[in-house]
Design a protein around this motif. Structure first.
Motif, PDB file in Angstrom:
ATOM      1  N   GLY A  57       0.817  -1.208   0.000  1.00 40.94           N
ATOM      2  CA  GLY A  57       0.000   0.000   0.000  1.00 40.94           C
ATOM      3  C   GLY A  57       0.850   1.258   0.000  1.00 40.94           C
ATOM      4  O   GLY A  57       1.797   1.368   0.776  1.00 40.94           O
ATOM      5  N   PRO A  87      -1.050  -0.120  -4.621  1.00 38.38           N
ATOM      6  CA  PRO A  87      -2.407   0.426  -4.557  1.00 38.38           C
ATOM      7  C   PRO A  87      -2.511   1.525  -3.498  1.00 38.38           C
ATOM      8  O   PRO A  87      -1.749   1.543  -2.523  1.00 38.38           O
ATOM      9  CB  PRO A  87      -3.271  -0.777  -4.196  1.00 38.38           C
ATOM     10  N   ASP A  88      -3.458   2.420  -3.699  1.00 35.83           N
ATOM     11  CA  ASP A  88      -3.686   3.531  -2.785  1.00 35.83           C
ATOM     12  C   ASP A  88      -4.466   3.028  -1.570  1.00 35.83           C
ATOM     13  O   ASP A  88      -5.689   3.138  -1.505  1.00 35.83           O
ATOM     14  CB  ASP A  88      -4.463   4.637  -3.508  1.00 35.83           C
ATOM     15  N   THR A  89      -3.731   2.417  -0.637  1.00 35.02           N
ATOM     16  CA  THR A  89      -4.329   1.882   0.593  1.00 35.02           C
ATOM     17  C   THR A  89      -3.257   1.827   1.663  1.00 35.02           C
ATOM     18  O   THR A  89      -2.098   2.165   1.421  1.00 35.02           O
ATOM     19  CB  THR A  89      -4.963   0.487   0.348  1.00 35.02           C
ATOM     20  N   ASP A 112     -13.780   1.060  -0.213  1.00 34.67           N
ATOM     21  CA  ASP A 112     -13.399   0.914  -1.627  1.00 34.67           C
ATOM     22  C   ASP A 112     -11.910   0.649  -1.809  1.00 34.67           C
ATOM     23  O   ASP A 112     -11.525  -0.238  -2.572  1.00 34.67           O
ATOM     24  CB  ASP A 112     -13.808   2.150  -2.425  1.00 34.67           C
ATOM     25  N   HIS A 113     -11.057   1.410  -1.099  1.00 29.83           N
ATOM     26  CA  HIS A 113      -9.610   1.238  -1.277  1.00 29.83           C
ATOM     27  C   HIS A 113      -9.166  -0.161  -0.865  1.00 29.83           C
ATOM     28  O   HIS A 113      -8.315  -0.771  -1.515  1.00 29.83           O
ATOM     29  CB  HIS A 113      -8.827   2.311  -0.513  1.00 29.83           C
ATOM     30  N   ARG A 116     -10.487  -2.816  -3.482  1.00 34.15           N
ATOM     31  CA  ARG A 116      -9.667  -2.771  -4.712  1.00 34.15           C
ATOM     32  C   ARG A 116      -8.289  -3.390  -4.473  1.00 34.15           C
ATOM     33  O   ARG A 116      -7.820  -4.216  -5.251  1.00 34.15           O
ATOM     34  CB  ARG A 116      -9.518  -1.331  -5.204  1.00 34.15           C
TER      35      ARG A 116
END
Length: 136
Positions: A57, A87-89, A112-113, A116
């Motif tokens: 992340g 990923p944006d998390t 959502d994050h 995904r």
């Protein structure tokens, strides 16, 4: 990751592919007592390359994403097949969870994050499983 970098870690057995999930690759691994990045640097050039897929992340406050970036760069330098997804998390989001401070555990997340990122991790695991030997 240690088993991939050090053939002696498990008496010569190595995985056929590895997925690293938000790992700290500059810290010693329990299996070998050495950091995977150091093992890769010290490994003989003849060590057969295996696919290494990394996911981390980009907003991870627990393990700096630089850990995965550094390992990815070292793998590329050695010519190993590798990928790095960011990923944006956060740290827990890459496995579709969120950290609950009251219980001091991760719990499923529907954010959502996290959905995904967790789906992306599952895809990497599935893709890497294709490198594993088939059961009879």
């Amino acid at each position: 990751m240690a088993a991939a970098m050090d053939p002696c870690a498990l008496d010569g057995w190595r995985p056929r592919a590895v997925v690293g999930i938000a790992g700290g690759y500059t810290r010693p691994e329990p299996l070998t007592g050495r950091a995977p990045i150091d093992e890769l640097t010290r490994a003989e050039e003849s060590l057969p390359a295996i696919p290494v897929r990394l996911i981390h992340g980009s907003a991870d406050p627990v393990v700096d994403v630089q850990q995965s970036r550094q390992l990815h760069a070292a793998l590329q330098h050695r010519g190993w097949p590798t990928s790095l997804d960011e990923p944006d998390t956060d740290h827990a989001g890459v496995i579709m969870t969120e950290y609950d401070p009251q219980s001091r555990r991760c719990r499923p997340s529907h954010a959502d994050h996290a959905v995904r990122a967790g789906s992306q991790t599952a895809h990497l695991l599935l893709h890497s499983a294709n490198f594993a030997p088939r059961a009879c």
